[in-house]
Scaffold this motif. Structure first.
Motif, PDB file in Angstrom:
ATOM      1  N   ASP A 164       0.841  -1.199   0.000  1.00 10.30           N
ATOM      2  CA  ASP A 164       0.000   0.000   0.000  1.00 10.30           C
ATOM      3  C   ASP A 164       0.874   1.247   0.000  1.00 10.30           C
ATOM      4  O   ASP A 164       2.107   1.158  -0.071  1.00 10.30           O
ATOM      5  N   VAL A 165       0.263   2.406   0.093  1.00  6.82           N
ATOM      6  CA  VAL A 165       1.003   3.659  -0.051  1.00  6.82           C
ATOM      7  C   VAL A 165       1.971   3.945   1.085  1.00  6.82           C
ATOM      8  O   VAL A 165       2.872   4.757   0.932  1.00  6.82           O
ATOM      9  N   VAL A 166       1.818   3.278   2.227  1.00  2.00           N
ATOM     10  CA  VAL A 166       2.766   3.484   3.331  1.00  2.00           C
ATOM     11  C   VAL A 166       3.772   2.349   3.448  1.00  2.00           C
ATOM     12  O   VAL A 166       4.582   2.326   4.361  1.00  2.00           O
ATOM     13  N   GLY A 167       3.720   1.387   2.517  1.00  2.00           N
ATOM     14  CA  GLY A 167       4.719   0.330   2.477  1.00  2.00           C
ATOM     15  C   GLY A 167       4.333  -0.974   3.146  1.00  2.00           C
ATOM     16  O   GLY A 167       5.163  -1.873   3.272  1.00  2.00           O
ATOM     17  N   ILE A 168       3.095  -1.114   3.580  1.00  2.00           N
ATOM     18  CA  ILE A 168       2.661  -2.371   4.197  1.00  2.00           C
ATOM     19  C   ILE A 168       2.331  -3.374   3.099  1.00  2.00           C
ATOM     20  O   ILE A 168       1.632  -3.053   2.142  1.00  2.00           O
ATOM     21  N   GLU A 169       2.869  -4.573   3.245  1.00  3.32           N
ATOM     22  CA  GLU A 169       2.604  -5.635   2.267  1.00  3.32           C
ATOM     23  C   GLU A 169       1.321  -6.358   2.640  1.00  3.32           C
ATOM     24  O   GLU A 169       1.087  -6.682   3.800  1.00  3.32           O
ATOM     25  N   TRP A 170       0.525  -6.604   1.631  1.00  2.00           N
ATOM     26  CA  TRP A 170      -0.743  -7.322   1.778  1.00  2.00           C
ATOM     27  C   TRP A 170      -0.699  -8.564   0.905  1.00  2.00           C
ATOM     28  O   TRP A 170      -0.255  -8.517  -0.233  1.00  2.00           O
ATOM     29  N   ARG A 171      -1.162  -9.669   1.445  1.00  2.00           N
ATOM     30  CA  ARG A 171      -1.221 -10.938   0.699  1.00  2.00           C
ATOM     31  C   ARG A 171      -2.605 -11.552   0.869  1.00  2.00           C
ATOM     32  O   ARG A 171      -3.234 -11.419   1.909  1.00  2.00           O
ATOM     33  N   TRP A 172      -3.020 -12.247  -0.166  1.00  6.56           N
ATOM     34  CA  TRP A 172      -4.305 -12.935  -0.120  1.00  6.56           C
ATOM     35  C   TRP A 172      -4.186 -14.109   0.839  1.00  6.56           C
ATOM     36  O   TRP A 172      -3.238 -14.898   0.778  1.00  6.56           O
ATOM     37  N   SER A 173      -5.157 -14.247   1.710  1.00 10.26           N
ATOM     38  CA  SER A 173      -5.153 -15.332   2.695  1.00 10.26           C
ATOM     39  C   SER A 173      -5.600 -16.650   2.095  1.00 10.26           C
ATOM     40  O   SER A 173      -5.446 -17.706   2.708  1.00 10.26           O
ATOM     41  N   GLY A 174      -6.180 -16.596   0.915  1.00  9.97           N
ATOM     42  CA  GLY A 174      -6.739 -17.800   0.301  1.00  9.97           C
ATOM     43  C   GLY A 174      -8.231 -17.926   0.560  1.00  9.97           C
ATOM     44  O   GLY A 174      -8.895 -18.790   0.002  1.00  9.97           O
ATOM     45  N   GLY A 175      -8.745 -17.058   1.423  1.00  4.28           N
ATOM     46  CA  GLY A 175     -10.160 -17.116   1.764  1.00  4.28           C
ATOM     47  C   GLY A 175     -10.942 -15.955   1.183  1.00  4.28           C
ATOM     48  O   GLY A 175     -10.388 -15.021   0.605  1.00  4.28           O
ATOM     49  N   TYR A 176     -12.255 -16.057   1.348  1.00  4.09           N
ATOM     50  CA  TYR A 176     -13.166 -15.030   0.836  1.00  4.09           C
ATOM     51  C   TYR A 176     -14.133 -14.616   1.942  1.00  4.09           C
ATOM     52  O   TYR A 176     -14.457 -15.408   2.829  1.00  4.09           O
ATOM     53  N   SER A 177     -14.592 -13.381   1.866  1.00  5.04           N
ATOM     54  CA  SER A 177     -15.612 -12.889   2.797  1.00  5.04           C
ATOM     55  C   SER A 177     -16.950 -13.512   2.413  1.00  5.04           C
ATOM     56  O   SER A 177     -17.083 -14.074   1.319  1.00  5.04           O
ATOM     57  N   ALA A 232     -19.344 -12.051   1.300  1.00  8.48           N
ATOM     58  CA  ALA A 232     -19.790 -11.374   0.075  1.00  8.48           C
ATOM     59  C   ALA A 232     -18.988 -11.821  -1.150  1.00  8.48           C
ATOM     60  O   ALA A 232     -19.204 -11.319  -2.247  1.00  8.48           O
ATOM     61  N   GLY A 233     -18.038 -12.758  -0.957  1.00  4.26           N
ATOM     62  CA  GLY A 233     -17.242 -13.253  -2.078  1.00  4.26           C
ATOM     63  C   GLY A 233     -16.017 -12.420  -2.392  1.00  4.26           C
ATOM     64  O   GLY A 233     -15.421 -12.565  -3.457  1.00  4.26           O
ATOM     65  N   GLU A 234     -15.625 -11.544  -1.474  1.00  2.00           N
ATOM     66  CA  GLU A 234     -14.450 -10.691  -1.684  1.00  2.00           C
ATOM     67  C   GLU A 234     -13.214 -11.378  -1.095  1.00  2.00           C
ATOM     68  O   GLU A 234     -13.272 -11.940  -0.007  1.00  2.00           O
ATOM     69  N   PRO A 235     -12.085 -11.326  -1.804  1.00  4.59           N
ATOM     70  CA  PRO A 235     -10.874 -11.954  -1.281  1.00  4.59           C
ATOM     71  C   PRO A 235     -10.434 -11.265   0.013  1.00  4.59           C
ATOM     72  O   PRO A 235     -10.516 -10.049   0.139  1.00  4.59           O
ATOM     73  N   LEU A 236      -9.977 -12.073   0.968  1.00  4.15           N
ATOM     74  CA  LEU A 236      -9.504 -11.542   2.241  1.00  4.15           C
ATOM     75  C   LEU A 236      -7.989 -11.406   2.201  1.00  4.15           C
ATOM     76  O   LEU A 236      -7.277 -12.367   1.901  1.00  4.15           O
ATOM     77  N   LEU A 237      -7.507 -10.205   2.494  1.00  2.00           N
ATOM     78  CA  LEU A 237      -6.076  -9.925   2.514  1.00  2.00           C
ATOM     79  C   LEU A 237      -5.598  -9.792   3.953  1.00  2.00           C
ATOM     80  O   LEU A 237      -6.334  -9.308   4.818  1.00  2.00           O
ATOM     81  N   VAL A 238      -4.380 -10.228   4.196  1.00  2.00           N
ATOM     82  CA  VAL A 238      -3.731 -10.004   5.487  1.00  2.00           C
ATOM     83  C   VAL A 238      -2.493  -9.165   5.224  1.00  2.00           C
ATOM     84  O   VAL A 238      -1.820  -9.320   4.209  1.00  2.00           O
ATOM     85  N   GLY A 239      -2.230  -8.265   6.138  1.00  2.00           N
ATOM     86  CA  GLY A 239      -1.089  -7.371   5.945  1.00  2.00           C
ATOM     87  C   GLY A 239      -0.459  -7.009   7.261  1.00  2.00           C
ATOM     88  O   GLY A 239      -1.021  -7.214   8.335  1.00  2.00           O
ATOM     89  N   GLY A 240       0.750  -6.479   7.166  1.00  2.00           N
ATOM     90  CA  GLY A 240       1.449  -6.074   8.375  1.00  2.00           C
ATOM     91  C   GLY A 240       1.999  -7.257   9.133  1.00  2.00           C
ATOM     92  O   GLY A 240       1.832  -8.410   8.751  1.00  2.00           O
ATOM     93  N   VAL A 241       2.650  -6.954  10.222  1.00  2.00           N
ATOM     94  CA  VAL A 241       3.288  -7.987  11.036  1.00  2.00           C
ATOM     95  C   VAL A 241       2.279  -8.556  12.020  1.00  2.00           C
ATOM     96  O   VAL A 241       1.653  -7.823  12.769  1.00  2.00           O
ATOM     97  N   GLY A 242       2.122  -9.857  11.996  1.00  2.00           N
ATOM     98  CA  GLY A 242       1.292 -10.537  12.979  1.00  2.00           C
ATOM     99  C   GLY A 242      -0.206 -10.466  12.743  1.00  2.00           C
ATOM    100  O   GLY A 242      -0.971 -10.944  13.562  1.00  2.00           O
ATOM    101  N   GLN A 243      -0.649  -9.878  11.672  1.00  2.00           N
ATOM    102  CA  GLN A 243      -2.087  -9.820  11.412  1.00  2.00           C
ATOM    103  C   GLN A 243      -2.539 -11.155  10.865  1.00  2.00           C
ATOM    104  O   GLN A 243      -1.956 -11.686   9.929  1.00  2.00           O
ATOM    105  N   SER A 244      -3.580 -11.700  11.474  1.00  3.03           N
ATOM    106  CA  SER A 244      -4.092 -12.978  10.982  1.00  3.03           C
ATOM    107  C   SER A 244      -5.542 -12.863  10.525  1.00  3.03           C
ATOM    108  O   SER A 244      -6.046 -13.760   9.872  1.00  3.03           O
TER     109      SER A 244
END
Length: 105
Positions: free
Chosen positions: A19-32, A34-46
């Motif tokens: 993102d614009v402040v440098g945090i990396e986001w990755r797809w968790s493999g799951g969906y909300s 509503a069918g939207e992909p769930l991303l996890v980002g930052g350190v320790g976010q699950s």
């Protein structure tokens, strides 16, 4: 390649985003729900955050370049090494140690 389209932008979920402040986001493999992909980002976010929310709150999301393969890395390093040897740029470890010790003094 797993893709998701949001606001007319195609997102390749198999690669990460920053993102614009440098945090990396990755797809968790799951969906909300509503069918939207769930991303996890930052350190320790699950807990996953839906991609549209990340896009709205932290965007734009910039795709990260794909990681280099070991084969490509080896080919590049080997080619550089062979070119250096062919050009006569070789030295023993002892020569290297002396040269770098002098540079530090």
């Amino acid at each position: 390649m797993t893709t998701y389209i949001h606001d007319g932008v195609v997102f390749d979920l198999d690669c990460g985003f920053v993102d614009v402040v440098g945090i990396e986001w990755r797809w968790s493999g799951g969906y909300s729900p509503a069918g939207e992909p769930l991303l996890v980002g930052g350190v320790g976010q699950s807990t996953g955050v839906p991609l549209p929310d990340v896009y709205r709150d932290h965007g734009p999301l910039i795709p990260l370049p794909a990681a280099l393969t070991a084969r490509l890395r080896k080919a590049v390093v080997s080619a550089d090494y062979q070119a250096s040897v062919a050009a006569g740029h070789v030295e023993t470890y002892e020569q290297y140690a002396l040269r770098t010790a002098r540079a530090g003094s």
